[in-house]
Write a protein that holds these residues in place. Structure first.
Motif, PDB file in Angstrom:
ATOM      1  N   VAL A 187      38.985  -6.691 -60.923  1.00 37.56           N
ATOM      2  CA  VAL A 187      38.795  -5.385 -60.302  1.00 37.56           C
ATOM      3  C   VAL A 187      38.369  -5.637 -58.863  1.00 37.56           C
ATOM      4  N   PRO A 188      39.079  -5.077 -57.897  1.00 42.49           N
ATOM      5  CA  PRO A 188      38.692  -5.322 -56.511  1.00 42.49           C
ATOM      6  C   PRO A 188      37.319  -4.727 -56.212  1.00 42.49           C
ATOM      7  N   ASN A 189      36.610  -5.402 -55.328  1.00 45.63           N
ATOM      8  CA  ASN A 189      35.289  -4.926 -54.933  1.00 45.63           C
ATOM      9  C   ASN A 189      35.419  -3.674 -54.084  1.00 45.63           C
ATOM     10  N   LYS A 190      34.486  -2.772 -54.287  1.00 44.57           N
ATOM     11  CA  LYS A 190      34.442  -1.553 -53.483  1.00 44.57           C
ATOM     12  C   LYS A 190      33.727  -1.804 -52.168  1.00 44.57           C
ATOM     13  N   ARG A 191      32.899  -2.835 -52.146  1.00 42.49           N
ATOM     14  CA  ARG A 191      32.150  -3.162 -50.930  1.00 42.49           C
ATOM     15  C   ARG A 191      32.637  -4.505 -50.399  1.00 42.49           C
ATOM     16  N   CYS A 192      32.463  -4.718 -49.100  1.00 41.91           N
ATOM     17  CA  CYS A 192      32.830  -6.009 -48.522  1.00 41.91           C
ATOM     18  C   CYS A 192      31.741  -7.024 -48.861  1.00 41.91           C
ATOM     19  N   ILE A 193      32.088  -8.281 -48.733  1.00 39.27           N
ATOM     20  CA  ILE A 193      31.159  -9.352 -49.100  1.00 39.27           C
ATOM     21  C   ILE A 193      29.874  -9.289 -48.282  1.00 39.27           C
ATOM     22  N   ASP A 194      29.985  -8.894 -47.030  1.00 38.62           N
ATOM     23  CA  ASP A 194      28.792  -8.795 -46.191  1.00 38.62           C
ATOM     24  C   ASP A 194      27.800  -7.776 -46.759  1.00 38.62           C
ATOM     25  N   GLU A 195      28.303  -6.635 -47.210  1.00 38.88           N
ATOM     26  CA  GLU A 195      27.424  -5.601 -47.787  1.00 38.88           C
ATOM     27  C   GLU A 195      26.738  -6.108 -49.049  1.00 38.88           C
ATOM     28  N   VAL A 196      27.487  -6.825 -49.867  1.00 32.95           N
ATOM     29  CA  VAL A 196      26.928  -7.357 -51.113  1.00 32.95           C
ATOM     30  C   VAL A 196      25.850  -8.393 -50.810  1.00 32.95           C
ATOM     31  N   LEU A 197      26.112  -9.255 -49.828  1.00 30.49           N
ATOM     32  CA  LEU A 197      25.124 -10.275 -49.468  1.00 30.49           C
ATOM     33  C   LEU A 197      23.867  -9.667 -48.858  1.00 30.49           C
ATOM     34  N   VAL A 198      24.033  -8.643 -48.037  1.00 26.16           N
ATOM     35  CA  VAL A 198      22.866  -7.952 -47.467  1.00 26.16           C
ATOM     36  C   VAL A 198      22.003  -7.402 -48.598  1.00 26.16           C
ATOM     37  N   ASP A 199      22.646  -6.790 -49.579  1.00 28.26           N
ATOM     38  CA  ASP A 199      21.927  -6.227 -50.721  1.00 28.26           C
ATOM     39  C   ASP A 199      21.214  -7.327 -51.514  1.00 28.26           C
ATOM     40  N   LEU A 200      21.918  -8.423 -51.789  1.00 31.06           N
ATOM     41  CA  LEU A 200      21.323  -9.514 -52.559  1.00 31.06           C
ATOM     42  C   LEU A 200      20.168 -10.163 -51.798  1.00 31.06           C
ATOM     43  N   GLU A 201      20.321 -10.332 -50.501  1.00 32.94           N
ATOM     44  CA  GLU A 201      19.241 -10.909 -49.704  1.00 32.94           C
ATOM     45  C   GLU A 201      17.987 -10.035 -49.756  1.00 32.94           C
TER      46      GLU A 201
END
Length: 105
Positions: free
Chosen positions: A4-18
């Motif tokens: 399933v393609p991500n709805k968010r870009c990798i940068d957004e996901v990493l910001v959230d995880l950080e």
């Protein structure tokens, strides 16, 4: 199984995880079990989201992913230490950590 393609870009996901990892560290240092438990579902969801990215996407963020990995490891060390401290205060002897088994070659 189709990805399933991500709805968010990798940068957004990493910001959230950080941010989650910073919050988790703060809660670990404060021994705030309720806040740590409340973060876990969100953390697991973001980790699953990160795993859905292609290797090519992940490769573009290699340096940042190494930093995240280090934050995860640091938090794990804090979690183990916090658990030992709580066990000692409760008079419970911490369980020994089993020796690592050699990996098959």
């Amino acid at each position: 199984m189709q990805e399933v393609p991500n709805k968010r870009c990798i940068d957004e996901v990493l910001v959230d995880l950080e941010q989650i990892l910073r919050d988790e560290r703060k809660y670990l240092l404060a021994l705030d079990a309720d806040s740590i438990d409340a973060l876990n579902p969100r953390k697991a969801s973001v980790e699953r989201e990160l795993l859905a990215f292609s290797p090519k996407d992940l490769l573009t963020q290699r340096e940042r992913l190494n930093i995240v990995r280090n934050q995860l490891q640091d938090n794990l060390v804090l979690l183990v230490h916090a658990r030992e401290q709580v066990q000692r205060r409760l008079g419970i002897e911490p369980a020994p950590i089993p020796a690592a088994r050699p990996s098959p070659r």
